[in-house]
Design an enzyme around this catalytic site. Structure first.
Site, PDB file in Angstrom:
ATOM      1  N   HIS A   1      13.006 116.393  37.317  1.00  0.00           N
ATOM      2  CA  HIS A   1      12.648 115.312  36.393  1.00  0.00           C
ATOM      3  C   HIS A   1      13.010 113.967  36.999  1.00  0.00           C
ATOM      4  CE1 HIS A   1      16.463 113.922  34.424  1.00  0.00           C
ATOM      5  NE2 HIS A   1      16.888 115.153  34.610  1.00  0.00           N
TER       6      HIS A   1
ATOM      7  N   HIS B   1      25.221 110.882  32.153  1.00  0.00           N
ATOM      8  CA  HIS B   1      24.588 110.106  31.086  1.00  0.00           C
ATOM      9  C   HIS B   1      25.318 108.790  30.804  1.00  0.00           C
ATOM     10  CE1 HIS B   1      21.861 113.348  29.066  1.00  0.00           C
ATOM     11  NE2 HIS B   1      21.638 113.204  30.353  1.00  0.00           N
TER      12      HIS B   1
ATOM     13  N   GLU C   1      12.011 114.172  30.469  1.00  0.00           N
ATOM     14  CA  GLU C   1      12.917 115.310  30.357  1.00  0.00           C
ATOM     15  C   GLU C   1      14.071 114.976  29.441  1.00  0.00           C
ATOM     16  OE1 GLU C   1      16.460 117.819  31.543  1.00  0.00           O
ATOM     17  OE2 GLU C   1      16.207 115.648  31.432  1.00  0.00           O
ATOM     18  N   GLU C   2      14.568 113.741  29.547  1.00  0.00           N
ATOM     19  CA  GLU C   2      15.718 113.334  28.752  1.00  0.00           C
ATOM     20  C   GLU C   2      15.369 113.197  27.268  1.00  0.00           C
ATOM     21  OE1 GLU C   2      18.561 113.484  29.849  1.00  0.00           O
ATOM     22  OE2 GLU C   2      18.593 113.021  31.989  1.00  0.00           O
TER      23      GLU C   2
ATOM     24  N   ASP D   1      21.622 112.290  37.997  1.00  0.00           N
ATOM     25  CA  ASP D   1      20.800 112.930  36.961  1.00  0.00           C
ATOM     26  C   ASP D   1      19.587 112.059  36.634  1.00  0.00           C
ATOM     27  OD1 ASP D   1      19.838 114.487  34.900  1.00  0.00           O
ATOM     28  OD2 ASP D   1      21.313 113.789  33.448  1.00  0.00           O
TER      29      ASP D   1
END
Length: 536
Positions: A299, A470, A343-344, A311
């Site tokens: 992603h 995150h 994706e998130e 990420d």
């Protein structure tokens, strides 16, 4: 001349060791040291990887997958984020610029690139929420301690009486609060519904409440055990259509609200949520059997809070470098590379891609390989548990073979590794549910590294595998170069192997068809995540 001689000696020894499996073939060198030197050289020759010769086999391609090259892509992702509000979140300019960069790099390498548009609900918190008691006793609850947003809540500012719906307090409770429309038979419209976690997903609970006339929803943790009392990183899901604000609280806050007579509260969700569209990006090899596809994905989007360099810049950058290195290869099977959007927001792009494929096209995908966070700073080497030996949920036939293939790479390199639970937290999820063999790598997120894992992999016990998961600090300083190098090589090893032959996957699929043994189905699995958030 000395470097060329050493490289030939290393290559010859590596090939011999791989064929014979005997350490004695590499006289004077430990086999793991041999592979480490060959696959991760200090310096490559200036023309070594340009001709495409080294992209031909699993033994050779990892040599060209250098972390230094992947870092160039990561630097670009970081620069893009810095120039676009600090993030690369789907639907925003940073994501669009990331797409442009990946596409231009692929096209320069000779690929034809396709953008696939899909709808999704963009969700961006603008500030902290509010939850306060108005009556009978004024009180202010603490943001991110007592309560938080459920991702994908609608914006709102409402004040109303609180009405508990079918809750069941106490240890061992089996709450199904709000899961059935009948739960709201006596619910007074215009109130705020107080619901308890349990049984069904959060979207169902909130939509049932909204349909009964609730102007807002507070969902509190179930409290049936000690590990189900605190706040969660949870979501209502991309498709949430309740139209009312929703907050999530700890179990203790929920109990307090439920047990206070004539409770009235104000709740504020300061968010932006809008239906929009973004894109997946897909590229294919020119060569290879179009009826036997090996697909690889990562992603591309970050969270709203930061640049998302681990990420999932790490997976996206390594996948981009792998595609560049394989551009001149001559695979027997078609290679398809994908960079997923949103994706998130709940695996939206990859789910859309798989669901839009006709059955005959799905049948052509022999394997899907997923790479989501492969360079965590406090890393471990995780391989998705395709055979179910570690966590009890077996992947579709062929998944065990892919897990073994990744495991063989780590063994050749003399490195520790372990299985990672199939938890539906990344883009393999819909491939799994549609019966497509899958595998992939992961180096850990918010979970804390154990003492045993620290002794195996190094790093710090008692800290998260990625302390910046995150967060705004997920930048270029949040990458472990050794993990990026090793996992880039692992990607190259397995991708090259399957590009030449999917026999190990084919044999497992054939054996499953002939076997009377039944695999535990995904439908029987309690799916608690869809992407990085809890969904129930």
């Amino acid at each position: 001349m000395r470097n060329k001689t050493n490289n030939r000696r290393l290559l010859g020894a590596a090939v011999l060791v791989a064929i014979s499996g005997q350490a004695t073939a590499a006289k004077g060198l430990d086999v793991t040291e041999l592979f480490d030197q060959f696959w991760s050289p200090t310096r490559l020759g200036p023309a070594e990887c340009r001709s495409g010769v080294l992209s031909a086999t699993p033994l050779l391609l990892p040599r060209c997958m250098q972390a230094a090259n992947s870092m160039i892509h990561l630097q670009m992702f970081n620069d893009i984020a810095l120039a676009n509000g600090g993030n690369r979140a789907a639907g925003l300019s940073g994501y669009q610029r990331s797409l442009d960069y990946v596409q231009s790099t692929l096209e320069s390498a000779g690929y034809k690139v396709t953008r696939q548009a899909f709808p999704f609900s963009a969700f961006y918190p603008q500030g902290p929420g509010v939850l306060q008691s108005l009556a009978p006793t004024p009180a202010q609850f603490e943001w991110e301690v007592d309560f938080t947003y459920l991702s994908q809540t609608d914006a709102g500012d409402v004040s109303a009486p609180v009405v508990a719906v079918d809750i069941a307090l106490g240890e061992g409770n089996q709450s199904s609060s709000g899961c059935e429309a009948e739960d709201f038979a006596a619910f007074p419209a215009g109130s705020i519904a107080l619901l308890q976690r349990g049984t069904c997903n959060f979207q169902i609970k909130a939509e049932n409440a909204a349909a009964a006339g609730a102007v807002g929803v507070v969902i509190f943790n179930q409290g049936d055990s000690e590990d189900r009392k605190d706040l969660l990183n949870a979501t209502l899901g991309d498709a949430y259509a309740g139209g009312v604000p929703v907050l999530f609280t700890t179990y203790d806050v929920g109990v307090s609200l439920a047990q206070t007579a004539e409770q009235q509260v104000r709740m504020v969700t300061d968010v932006v949520r809008e239906r929009t569209q973004t894109y997946n990006l897909v590229a294919e090899s020119k060569r290879g059997n179009a009826g036997n596809v090996v697909m690889l994905g990562a992603h591309l989007d970050s969270v709203f809070e930061g640049a998302g360099i681990n990420d999932n810049g790490s997976g996206s950058a390594a996948l981009l470098e792998l595609a560049v290195q394989m551009a001149k290869a001559k695979p027997k099977n078609k290679l398809r590379f994908a960079w997923w959007g949103a994706e998130e927001s709940g695996l939206v792009g990859s789910t859309y891609y798989v669901n839009q494929l006709p059955d005959e096209e799905k049948a052509k995908i022999k394997a899907y390989l997923n790479f989501d966070m492969i360079a965590s700073p406090n890393f471990a080497y995780f391989i998705y548990d395709g055979d179910g030996s570690d966590f009890g949920l077996q992947g579709p036939p062929g998944s065990a073979a892919i897990e073994r293939l990744f495991g063989e790479y780590y063994r050749l390199r003399g490195l520790p590794f372990e299985g990672d639970e199939i938890s539906f937290r990344s883009d393999y999820a819909q491939f799994f549910l549609d019966g497509i063999a899958f595998g992939g790598l992961f180096t850990g997120a918010e979970v804390v590294k154990s003492d045993e894992q620290a002794s195996r992999y190094g790093g710090t016990a008692g800290e998260a595998f990625d302390p910046c998961y995150h967060e705004a600090c997920d930048d270029l300083n949040n990458i472990d170069l050794r993990a990026l190098e090793v996992n880039g090589d692992a990607m190259a090893f397995v991708a090259s192997w399957l590009a030449l032959s999917t026999k190990i996957v084919d044999d497992e699929i054939a054996a499953a068809r002939d076997s009377s043994m039944m695999m535990r189905s995904a439908q029987a699995y309690d799916i608690t995540h869809w992407g990085k958030h809890w969904v129930k």
